[in-house]
Design an enzyme around this catalytic site. Structure first.
Site, PDB file in Angstrom:
ATOM      1  N   ALA B 168       0.592  -1.363   0.259  1.00  0.00           N
ATOM      2  CA  ALA B 168      -0.292   0.321   0.028  1.00  0.00           C
ATOM      3  C   ALA B 168       1.007   1.115  -0.010  1.00  0.00           C
ATOM      4  O   ALA B 168       0.486   1.831  -0.437  1.00  0.00           O
ATOM      5  CB  ALA B 168      -1.073   0.197   1.503  1.00  0.00           C
ATOM      6  N   ASP B 169       2.117   0.837   0.730  1.00  0.00           N
ATOM      7  CA  ASP B 169       2.821   2.143   0.641  1.00  0.00           C
ATOM      8  C   ASP B 169       3.025   2.520  -0.380  1.00  0.00           C
ATOM      9  O   ASP B 169       3.965   3.514  -1.028  1.00  0.00           O
ATOM     10  CB  ASP B 169       4.140   2.332   1.694  1.00  0.00           C
ATOM     11  CG  ASP B 169       3.555   2.710   3.666  1.00  0.00           C
ATOM     12  OD1 ASP B 169       3.385   3.368   3.276  1.00  0.00           O
ATOM     13  OD2 ASP B 169       3.925   1.848   4.160  1.00  0.00           O
ATOM     14  N   VAL B 170       4.002   1.171  -1.058  1.00  0.00           N
ATOM     15  CA  VAL B 170       4.771   1.804  -2.835  1.00  0.00           C
ATOM     16  C   VAL B 170       3.754   1.767  -3.815  1.00  0.00           C
ATOM     17  O   VAL B 170       3.475   2.964  -4.425  1.00  0.00           O
ATOM     18  CB  VAL B 170       4.751  -0.072  -2.877  1.00  0.00           C
ATOM     19  CG1 VAL B 170       5.465  -0.095  -4.715  1.00  0.00           C
ATOM     20  CG2 VAL B 170       6.457   0.099  -2.152  1.00  0.00           C
ATOM     21  N   GLY B 173       3.040   5.805  -2.784  1.00  0.00           N
ATOM     22  CA  GLY B 173       3.967   6.371  -3.340  1.00  0.00           C
ATOM     23  C   GLY B 173       4.672   7.040  -5.047  1.00  0.00           C
ATOM     24  O   GLY B 173       4.900   8.026  -5.422  1.00  0.00           O
TER      25      GLY B 173
END
Lengths: 397, 397
Positions: B168-170, B173
Site C-alpha cells: 500500500a505504501d509503494v 508512493g
C-alpha cells in the site's frame, strides 16, 4: 465548455491491450490527455472478451478504457502510413506488445523518432526491451514469480502466494506513467523525446526494496511470515467473532493501550513483552493473548474501541464492504456511475489521484470498437468521408 | 559536467519519512530533480532507526534516500520562516504526515500557496486529506486491510493474507508521483500550482479494479483462490522437485503444448479439458495431472522446456535468486553498488524506470543527518556562516 485536466492538450496514441498498458493510458486520460486507443479491426483489445459482462459488454474493458477515443487500424501496409501520419501529430505513443513486435512492423521507437523526434514512446513488457530474457513472454503471474514477490507472500510452512490482483501489471502501469510524465517535462524543456521502457519484473522488484535489503545486508533469505512484519509487534491480523481485523501497535505506548483495552494493563509490562523487540521474539505468544480477546468481540466493536484509544486498526474488508464504504466509495469517490451506450448505467472505479485544481474525472464511457473512426480520421488526418469509407471497405480500419 | 536527468532544474522540498513519501521523492531524485530532504534536528527520519544496518547506518534509509540532499530544520518559530523562504524557491513540496499536521504548523497547502502560487504540494496519508476517516492513522497494513487487497490474497479456507512487501505504501508512493508530475506539466503551461492528495487505501483499491468489477457486476464477493486466476487454466503455480514454478498456459494451444511436454498429447483433447472454460471448472484435476509431471523434474528443467516450447513459465524466485539474476541484477541493473561515507561499499536497488535519453541513476549516497545544511542554507537562502552557526546553536537546524 470542455473539461480541462492537468494533461489537457497532450495527445496519446494508445496501442495497449488488456491491463498494464491500458491502466497507464487510463490515468493519462483521467487527467485530461486526449487518448486515442488504436485497436485491431473487427476484433479489438483482447480484454473486450474478458468478463464480467454487462449486456454483452466487458466491464473489464469498460473500466480501463473510459475517457479514451477508440479507433481501429491495421498497422500493416496503408495502415502503417496512416499510423505514421498520426505519430507526427502525437506527443506520446504507448504499447505493451512483446519486445520486437513494433520493430517487425517497422514501427519501433527508432522508426517513430525519425518522423517525430519530440515523441515520447512508453512501453511495458514482462522483462523489458533489453537483457537476456527480453524475448520471454511476460504475464502478471510471471512478474510476481520472477521478482521474489510471491516468495515473500504467504504463511510459514505454506506455499509462495500471489497477490490477489494482477499486481505486477498494476505496478508496471503506474511506473511507465511516471517515466512518460518525466519524459514529457524533459521534452517540453528541451524538445527532445525518448523511450521509456518498463518491465513487470523490474517493477515488482522495485516494490520489494526493503525486503531485498534483508538479503543484501544480512545474507538472510526473507521468508513468508504471514501478516506480521519483521520489525514490530503486535502489528498483524487477528480473528474476531465475525471476521478479521488488523492492529498496528507499532510501539510500546500503543501496546500498553491495547493491554488496557484487553482489561489487563499489567500484561504490557511483563518482562517478556515490555519492549518491542521482545514482542517480536515472542510474537506467537502475544498473538494468542491478543486473539483470546479479539475472538470475544465483533470486528466493528474492536475497531471502534482501538481507534478511540488511538491505536491504528482496521477491518479486513471484503470487496462488498469496500464498494459500499462511506469513506472509500462516498467521500473519496473510488466508485462512480457512468452511462454506457450499450451497458447502460454502471459503476466503475474512480480515480485515486486527487488533484485540487484539475480534478481527474470520468467524462466519457469506454469506446465501442471503432466508435471514433470518423471523428479521428477526419479531424486529425483530414481524410474525406469517401477516403474513410474506402479504408473501412478494405478493412484497413 | 553535472548529470542532467529528465527532471533537472526541478526543486523538491521533501518532508517525508519512512516509506511511501520517500519512495516518491527517491524516484524524482533518480530522474534528476534536486530533492532537499528536511529532517527533524538530532533525530531525523524515523527510518534511520530501522534495520538492517551497515556500520550502524540504516540500509532502509540509505536505499530510499539516495540522490537527496539532507538538511535539518525545526518547522516551528524561526524554522517556519526559513521553511517559507525555501518554499518560495521550490517547485514541489512532498509530505506524508497525518492530515492536519501541516495545517497545525501553519504550513498547510493554503498557507504555502500564499507565498508560492506556482507550488505543487503532494501528500500521502492513510485515508487522504478529506472524508470521514481522514483523521485515522494509516499504516501499510491498514491500507492493505481496508482496501480489500488482503481479503483476496491467500488460499481457499485460509486467512486473508497481506502482500509480502509494504504494497500500500509503494502503490501510494508511485501514485503521488504521477499526480505531482501531471501537476508540474499543468503548472508549466498555466503557472498555477495545486495540491495532490493520495491515500494508501485509495491506491490499494485502484490496484484491485478488475476484482472490484466481479462484485459490482455479478454481486459475487471475490474469494481467495490461491495462485490461480479466475478466467484461465492452467495459469497457476506448481511444485517441482526442488521448489515451485508458475506456468501461464492462457489458451488451448498453450495447454496442448504443455500436454506434449508431459508426454501425453491426447490429454489436451479429453472432453473435460479441451476448452479453457472446462479446465477452469476442473482446475483441481488439471493441477493434479500437471503437478504429477512437475514433481518429477527440477524448476530449471521445467522452465527451460516450457520456454523452449513457447509456454510462459518462470521460477518462483526467492530473494537470493533475484538479487543474483543475470537479467534482473545484471542487464536491467536492478541492484547497483554505491559508496557511502559510513557504510562503505554496498548494494542498493537500482531504478526500474528505464529512460533512453535521460537515464535515471544513482549519483550520490543518502545524506548523513544535516549533511547539506551549510550548502543549502548558504546557496539557496544566502545565509552567512555566522547565521548558520547561530541556527545550529539554537537547535533550529
Amino acid at each position: 465548455m470542455e473539461y480541462q485536466g492537468a494533461l489537457h492538450g497532450v495527445r496519446v496514441l494508445d496501442l495497449t491491450r488488456v491491463l498494464a498498458g491500458p491502466f497507464c493510458t487510463m490515468m493519462l486520460a483521467d487527467m485530461g490527455a486526449e487518448v486515442i486507443k488504436i485497436e485491431v479491426p473487427k476484433k479489438g483489445d483482447d480484454s473486450r472478451q474478458f468478463g464480467p459482462f454487462v449486456n454483452g459488454e466487458s466491464s473489464y474493458y469498460m473500466n480501463l478504457n473510459r475517457n479514451k477515443k477508440g479507433i481501429t487500424l491495421n498497422l500493416k501496409g496503408r495502415g502503417k502510413e496512416i499510423f505514421l501520419e498520426m505519430v507526427k501529430k502525437a506527443d506520446i505513443v504507448v504499447e505493451n506488445y512483446r519486445p520486437g513486435t513494433m520493430e517487425k512492423l517497422g514501427l519501433g521507437y527508432e522508426d517513430l523518432k525519425k518522423v517525430n523526434p519530440r515523441l515520447i514512446y512508453g512501453c511495458v513488457s514482462g522483462f523489458g526491451h533489453y537483457g537476456p530474457y527480453k524475448d520471454r513472454p511476460g504475464y502478471d503471474i510471471i512478474g510476481q514469480a520472477m521478482s521474489g514477490l510471491m516468495s515473500t507472500t504467504g504463511w510459514p510452512g505454506g506455499e509462495p502466494t500471489r497477490t490477489g490482483t494482477a499486481m505486477a501489471d498494476v505496478l508496471a502501469g503506474l511506473s511507465v506513467t511516471i517515466g512518460i510524465l518525466a519524459a514529457l517535462r524533459y521534452r517540453d524543456v528541451t524538445g527532445i523525446g525518448q523511450k521509456v521502457d518498463v518491465a513487470l519484473v523490474d517493477s515488482a522488484v522495485a516494490s520489494l526494496e526493503i525486503i531485498n535489503q534483508i538479503y543484501l545486508v544480512e545474507g538472510r533469505i526473507p521468508q513468508r511470515i504471514g501478516n506480521r512484519y519483521e520489525s514490530t509487534y503486535p502489528y498483524d491480523s487477528f480473528r474476531a467473532k465475525d471476521g478479521s481485523l488488523v492492529i498496528g501497535a507499532a510501539n510500546d505506548k500503543l501496546w500498553q493501550k491495547v493491554c488496557e483495552l484487553m482489561g489487563d494493563p499489567d500484561l504490557a509490562f511483563r518482562p517478556e513483552f515490555d519492549k518491542n523487540y521482545k514482542r517480536v521474539q515472542n510474537h506467537e505468544e502475544v498473538k494468542k493473548l491478543v486473539e483470546a480477546w479479539t475472538m470475544t468481540k465483533t470486528v466493528d466493536e474492536l475497531v471502534d474501541a482501538l481507534l478511540a484509544a488511538g491505536v491504528p486498526a482496521a477491518p479486513i474488508n471484503t470487496i462488498d464492504k469496500v464498494v459500499n464504504d462511506p469513506h472509500i466509495a462516498g467521500a473519496r469517490e473510488m466508485f462512480i456511475e457512468i452511462d454506457h451506450p450499450k451497458a447502460g448505467r454502471m459503476k466503475i472505479a474512480g480515480t485515486h489521484i486527487k488533484m485540487s485544481d484539475t480534478k481527474p474525472c470520468v467524462r466519457t464511457p469506454a469506446p465501442l470498437l471503432g466508435q471514433h473512426n470518423d471523428e479521428v480520421y477526419r479531424d486529425l488526418l483530414g481524410l474525406s468521408a469517401d477516403e474513410i469509407a474506402a479504408l473501412k471497405e478494405q478493412e484497413i480500419i
